[in-house]
Every structure is written in C-alpha cells, then in structure tokens.
Design a protein around this motif. Structure first.
Motif, mmCIF file in Angstrom:
data_model
loop_
_atom_site.group_PDB
_atom_site.id
_atom_site.type_symbol
_atom_site.label_atom_id
_atom_site.label_comp_id
_atom_site.label_asym_id
_atom_site.label_seq_id
_atom_site.Cartn_x
_atom_site.Cartn_y
_atom_site.Cartn_z
ATOM 1 N N ARG A 14 24.266 -24.078 -36.333
ATOM 2 C CA ARG A 14 25.620 -24.525 -35.971
ATOM 3 C C ARG A 14 26.230 -23.704 -34.842
ATOM 4 O O ARG A 14 26.801 -24.252 -33.897
ATOM 5 N N VAL A 15 26.168 -22.392 -34.951
ATOM 6 C CA VAL A 15 26.871 -21.524 -33.996
ATOM 7 C C VAL A 15 26.321 -21.663 -32.577
ATOM 8 O O VAL A 15 27.089 -21.930 -31.640
ATOM 9 N N PRO A 16 24.993 -21.529 -32.362
ATOM 10 C CA PRO A 16 24.527 -21.702 -30.978
ATOM 11 C C PRO A 16 24.716 -23.133 -30.473
ATOM 12 O O PRO A 16 24.989 -23.339 -29.290
ATOM 13 N N ALA A 17 24.604 -24.111 -31.356
ATOM 14 C CA ALA A 17 24.825 -25.501 -30.927
ATOM 15 C C ALA A 17 26.279 -25.715 -30.525
ATOM 16 O O ALA A 17 26.562 -26.406 -29.537
ATOM 17 N N LEU A 23 30.068 -26.556 -26.208
ATOM 18 C CA LEU A 23 31.312 -26.204 -25.528
ATOM 19 C C LEU A 23 31.066 -25.924 -24.049
ATOM 20 O O LEU A 23 31.812 -26.384 -23.181
ATOM 21 N N LEU A 24 30.007 -25.188 -23.750
ATOM 22 C CA LEU A 24 29.669 -24.938 -22.350
ATOM 23 C C LEU A 24 29.328 -26.227 -21.624
ATOM 24 O O LEU A 24 29.713 -26.416 -20.462
ATOM 25 N N GLY A 34 21.688 -25.336 -9.704
ATOM 26 C CA GLY A 34 21.423 -24.297 -10.687
ATOM 27 C C GLY A 34 22.267 -24.349 -11.938
ATOM 28 O O GLY A 34 21.984 -23.624 -12.886
ATOM 29 N N PHE A 35 23.302 -25.166 -11.980
ATOM 30 C CA PHE A 35 24.135 -25.206 -13.180
ATOM 31 C C PHE A 35 23.357 -25.742 -14.381
ATOM 32 O O PHE A 35 23.505 -25.233 -15.490
ATOM 33 N N ILE A 75 21.057 -20.416 -20.926
ATOM 34 C CA ILE A 75 22.043 -19.878 -21.868
ATOM 35 C C ILE A 75 21.832 -20.482 -23.255
ATOM 36 O O ILE A 75 21.898 -19.785 -24.271
ATOM 37 N N THR A 76 21.563 -21.780 -23.319
ATOM 38 C CA THR A 76 21.314 -22.435 -24.604
ATOM 39 C C THR A 76 20.082 -21.849 -25.276
ATOM 40 O O THR A 76 20.090 -21.571 -26.483
ATOM 41 N N ALA A 77 19.018 -21.635 -24.503
ATOM 42 C CA ALA A 77 17.805 -21.040 -25.067
ATOM 43 C C ALA A 77 18.074 -19.629 -25.585
ATOM 44 O O ALA A 77 17.600 -19.253 -26.665
#
Length: 152
Positions: A81-84, A89-90, A116-117, A124-126
C-alpha cells in the motif's frame, strides 16, 4: 456534568492559529484573481477523487489484501500500500510531464528538456517498492529470531 474538552499547550494553540491565518491569507490570494476557476477546479477534483479514483484504489487494495490473505499474510498488504500510494501520488502530480503532454510548453517556460520524467518516475517507484521489500525482509528476519524453537 459537562465533559471537559482538552486544549493543547499554548505553543500548539499558537501554531494552530498561525496555520489558520496562513491558510486564510493563501486562500484570499488564490481566490482574488479567478475565484470561479478555482472553485470549479476544487469541485471537479473532489468529484474525480470520490467518483473515479477512490473506487479504483479501493478495488486494487482489496485485491492485494485478498491475494496476500489467502496465504495468511494480510499484514504484508501495508508493504504494498505505502509504496503504491506514494508512486500514485507522484504520477498524479507529474502526469503531464511523465506522459509527454506538455513537452513544448515545459521547454519554452523553463528552457529545460522534459525528457526523463517517465524514467525517473519508474526509478523512484522501483526504489519505493525495493525499500518496502527490504523493510519487510528485516521484519520477517527479526520475527524468526525472536520465535523460540518448537519443543516436541
């Protein structure tokens, strides 16, 4: 006898009053130019969240909990949940640049390349999911060290 409502410390009350004053100032500045556009954006964002996004991430969360719950590991859902949530949000904040929808406008406004975005968001997700998996591994290792050996 009336119940007593606890008040915070004087510092907490001062900080709360200052935050309300700052919010009122920001709201007055924001609404001064185009109050109708801001109100329309606010109502639209609330409706989009409540009618589209909330059901989507509720279904996704339910799927994660059910998927992990079958193996007796429902508490692991937090580590998904937290990383997702942070990744989502990003994505929500940077979607125009991640999707490449505003490349020309971004380049003309900043003089920087919008390339690059997408790669950075994926990286960042990884990293978020990797750190979460590492924390789960540490938690499981500590739990197995604390568990006393089985006596037969």
């Amino acid at each position: 006898m009336r119940p007593r409502i606890p008040l915070g410390s004087p510092l907490q009350l001062l900080l709360l009053a200052a935050s309300f004053a700052l919010a009122a100032y920001a709201g007055a500045r924001l609404l001064a130019d185009d109050w109708f556009g801001v109100a329309l954006w606010f109502v639209g964002a609330a409706l989009l969240h409540d009618l589209v996004l909330l059901p989507l991430y509720a279904v996704a969360d339910r799927a994660v909990v059910r998927g992990l719950g079958a193996a007796g590991r429902r508490e692991w859902a937090l580590y998904v949940r937290v990383p997702a949530a942070f990744s989502g949000l990003l994505l929500l904040v940077w979607f125009p640049l991640i999707s490449g929808m505003v490349d020309r406008r971004y380049r003309s406004a900043t003089g920087l390349s919008p390339d690059g975005f997408l790669g950075r968001w994926l990286l960042i997700t990884a990293v978020l999911f990797g750190v979460s998996a590492l924390l789960l591994a540490v938690r499981l290792r500590r739990a197995t060290k604390r568990r006393p050996p089985a006596v037969h």
